[in-house]
Design a protein around this motif. Structure first.
Motif, short mmCIF file in Angstrom:
data_model
loop_
_atom_site.label_atom_id
_atom_site.label_comp_id
_atom_site.label_asym_id
_atom_site.label_seq_id
_atom_site.Cartn_x
_atom_site.Cartn_y
_atom_site.Cartn_z
N UNK A 452 0.68 -1.36 0.04
CA UNK A 452 0.04 0.06 0.10
C UNK A 452 0.78 1.24 0.02
N UNK A 453 1.83 1.34 0.67
CA UNK A 453 2.76 2.56 0.88
C UNK A 453 3.56 2.49 -0.30
N UNK A 454 3.91 1.37 -0.93
CA UNK A 454 4.71 1.53 -2.26
C UNK A 454 3.72 2.05 -3.35
N UNK A 455 2.58 1.54 -3.33
CA UNK A 455 1.58 2.09 -4.40
C UNK A 455 1.44 3.71 -4.33
N UNK A 456 1.43 4.34 -3.00
CA UNK A 456 1.21 5.61 -2.82
C UNK A 456 2.55 6.39 -3.46
N UNK A 457 3.71 5.79 -3.29
CA UNK A 457 5.02 6.25 -3.59
C UNK A 457 4.90 6.43 -4.77
N UNK A 458 4.58 5.07 -5.70
CA UNK A 458 4.69 5.18 -7.09
C UNK A 458 3.71 6.43 -7.70
N UNK A 459 2.82 6.73 -7.14
CA UNK A 459 1.83 7.82 -7.65
C UNK A 459 2.44 9.24 -7.26
N UNK A 460 3.40 9.31 -6.32
CA UNK A 460 3.94 10.60 -5.92
C UNK A 460 4.95 11.24 -6.94
N UNK A 461 5.41 12.34 -6.67
CA UNK A 461 6.42 13.16 -7.64
C UNK A 461 7.81 12.45 -7.95
N UNK A 462 8.24 11.70 -6.80
CA UNK A 462 9.42 11.15 -7.26
C UNK A 462 9.33 9.44 -6.80
N UNK A 463 8.93 8.79 -7.60
CA UNK A 463 8.57 7.58 -7.39
C UNK A 463 9.68 6.85 -7.37
N UNK A 464 9.94 5.64 -6.56
CA UNK A 464 11.21 4.93 -6.54
C UNK A 464 11.14 3.95 -7.77
N UNK A 465 12.11 3.28 -8.08
CA UNK A 465 12.52 2.26 -8.90
C UNK A 465 12.28 0.74 -8.36
N UNK A 466 11.08 0.18 -8.99
CA UNK A 466 10.90 -1.10 -8.48
C UNK A 466 11.90 -2.07 -9.31
N UNK A 467 12.57 -2.81 -8.68
CA UNK A 467 13.51 -3.64 -9.08
C UNK A 467 13.01 -5.17 -8.73
N UNK A 468 13.10 -5.98 -9.99
CA UNK A 468 12.64 -7.17 -9.80
C UNK A 468 14.06 -8.16 -9.63
N UNK A 469 14.48 -8.65 -8.42
CA UNK A 469 15.89 -9.44 -8.56
C UNK A 469 15.61 -10.76 -8.50
N UNK A 470 14.44 -11.45 -8.92
CA UNK A 470 14.41 -12.97 -9.13
C UNK A 470 15.56 -13.40 -10.21
N UNK A 471 15.84 -14.79 -10.08
CA UNK A 471 16.92 -15.47 -10.86
C UNK A 471 16.01 -15.76 -12.12
#
Length: 559
Positions: A452-471
């Motif tokens: 939920x917090x991630x979704x809010x940040x992604x809609x914000x002005x400085x969204x974080x990069x989402x990184x898939x680190x699966x093999x």
């Protein structure tokens, strides 16, 4: 003249062909034509060779064996021919210099644990096992048997080249093999030279051995390092005042390699260690050689290595029979199938490494013997070691079997490792570097972020990069992601984060994986924060994101 080995003999250089009534220079036509034909034919067939279960060393060594006195008798080269030593010195010096100058020091600092195990106790155990077998099977003295063991502890990067380029294998696994192949001569050479001194009685007494060690390990490398750094700086200074064309800078670099060798020998050390030190000094200092030299050096080293395989094939053609085929092949199989796998595999299994049994088996198997082993065995002949020719023939038998065995199996076995069940994730897939072998517990104190917090940040002005680190295996098993995810294989993330931190970094990183308790994402989160980047592990990963009603995206995977 080589102080660490016997001086160059004054034997007449030449190719022994059947005498005919013709001009003297005509004697060069046959060997020149053979080399030219081999280069042209193999270049045209390069695409087929790379797709087939074979390698170029197999072809060139095979050509030499067929042309030699043991098969067709078309030509012959004596073991004491100065041309043979000249090719050996030029090839090994250039390869050692390039290995040192191309060494990935940053990667080595991160992934030092597995190479340290294979290069240290793994190599020493291999020398001991192979040396003992040579003593028992061929009746050699212990110093001479251990000389054979040291020569056969050297691994060949040429045969491993296709494996090292196979991106289906984890980066840490490939880097461990590359570091071992590129640096194990640095460990083997001093051991071999010390054994040569024992076998020939070159150093006696405590003072004699102390001075020998100082010359070998300090004075010789120091002379090489001085040539490397000084020469590179001199070229840079001259080039700034009077620009020098790239082709001459390339030739200058080749000259530095051989000058470093000469300097090391002149001060009583080893020219080979001096050449390695010269390349290493250029790599760690702020001085650089023209990239054109590195390009020329790689091409020249490739030509010299393939030519050397042909020449050594001619020499071995007349010597392999002296070993005894049953004893020789039996010894070769012991070295390749038992000694190396038991020594290296045993060390990696006992030590705390984040490697699966499958990865340990792959590393243990990929220790092919090649040109370096032949070059090191030739030093025993040139040093006048009693039984030196027998050592060369024994090593030659092992190399011949190895070139065929490893050249035809290394790439298929790497493919077999990569073609595991798509849902199977091995420990080396998750590790961010080989030093994760020291971390057996997940960093549970790594900061988490709820979806939920991630979704809010992604809609914000400085969204974080989402990184898939699966093999890669995990992605094939479940090709769905959080929308906008950037994929980075977990064994490449460490290097990526280092570069990202140096470039200023993104606003923040949100890592996700499918491991229990977000193990991989948590480790990488800690690593990112250590580099000053704000980061979190996404609690529950993509599954929690989807369960919360957020959309997911499908990805297309290229087979």
């Amino acid at each position: 003249m080589l102080p660490m080995v016997r001086r160059l003999r004054g034997a007449r250089m030449g190719w022994n062909v059947a005498p005919r009534h013709r001009r003297p220079h005509m004697d060069l036509l046959l060997p020149l034509g053979v080399v030219a034909g081999a280069l042209v034919a193999t270049s045209l067939a390069a695409g087929l060779v790379e797709r087939a279960a074979m390698s170029f060393p197999i072809l060139f060594l095979g050509v030499g064996l067929v042309l030699g006195p043991g098969v067709t008798g078309t030509t012959a080269i004596a073991l004491d021919d100065p041309a043979l030593l000249l090719i050996a010195v030029a090839t090994l010096s250039l390869v050692l210099f390039l290995d040192a100058s191309n060494l990935d020091l940053d990667g080595l600092r991160r992934d030092w644990w597995v190479p340290a195990l294979t290069l240290g106790p793994g190599t020493l155990l291999t020398i001991a096992l192979v040396g003992a077998a040579a003593v028992l099977l061929f009746g050699l003295s212990w110093p001479v048997g251990l000389i054979a063991g040291a020569a056969l502890a050297s691994t060949d990067a040429v045969t491993l080249r296709d494996v090292l380029r196979d991106r289906r294998l984890p980066v840490g696994l490939r880097r461990s093999l590359a570091v071992e192949a590129g640096t194990n001569d640095l460990l083997v050479l001093p051991i071999l030279l010390i054994l040569l001194a024992v076998a020939t009685g070159e150093a006696v007494g405590v003072a004699g051995w102390a001075w020998f060690a100082v010359q070998l390990l300090l004075i010789g490398p120091a002379a090489g390092a001085l040539v490397g750094v000084g020469g590179a700086r001199l070229m840079g200074r001259v080039d700034r005042h009077t620009p020098i064309r790239n082709e001459y800078q390339s030739l200058y670099g080749v000259g530095l390699v051989f000058l470093a060798f000469v300097a090391g020998e002149a001060v009583g050390g080893s020219g080979f260690l001096a050449a390695f030190a010269a390349g290493g000094a250029v790599s760690v200092s702020n001085t650089t050689l023209c990239d054109c030299f590195l390009d020329l050096g790689q091409v020249l080293a490739e030509v010299l290595m393939l030519a050397a395989f042909t020449v050594f094939g001619v020499v071995l053609s007349g010597l392999l029979g002296s070993v005894g085929w049953v004893a020789g092949i039996g010894f070769a199989l012991f070295v390749l199938v038992i000694a190396r796998p038991v020594a290296v595999g045993g060390v990696l299994s006992v030590a705390r490494t984040a490697l699966s049994p499958r990865a340990i088996a792959l590393i243990a198997w990929n220790g092919p013997r090649g040109l370096a082993s032949l070059l090191l065995a030739l030093l025993a002949v040139e040093a006048g070691v009693p039984g030196g020719e027998a050592v060369f023939a024994i090593v030659g038998m092992v190399v011949t079997v190895s070139v065929v065995l490893h050249g035809s199996t290394s790439t298929p076995l790497a493919g077999l490792y990569a073609r595991r069940d798509c849902g199977e994730v091995l420990p080396e897939d998750r590790t961010t570097s080989a030093t994760d072998a020291l971390r057996e517990t997940d960093p549970q104190d790594a900061p988490r972020i709820d979806v939920g917090a991630l979704a809010a940040r992604l809609d914000g002005p400085d969204p974080p990069w989402v990184i898939d680190v699966r093999s890669p295996a995990s992605r094939r098993h479940d090709p769905t992601v959080i929308p906008g995810s950037r994929w980075l294989p977990p064994d490449e993330v460490a290097e990526w984060i280092t570069n990202l931190a140096e470039a200023g970094g993104p606003p923040a990183l949100a890592m996700w994986c499918t491991c229990p308790r977000e193990a991989t994402a948590a480790r990488i989160t800690v690593l990112a924060r250590e580099h000053g980047i704000e980061a979190w592990a996404i609690r529950g990963g993509r599954q929690a994101w989807q369960d919360a009603g957020h959309p997911v995206a499908a990805i297309d995977l290229v087979p």
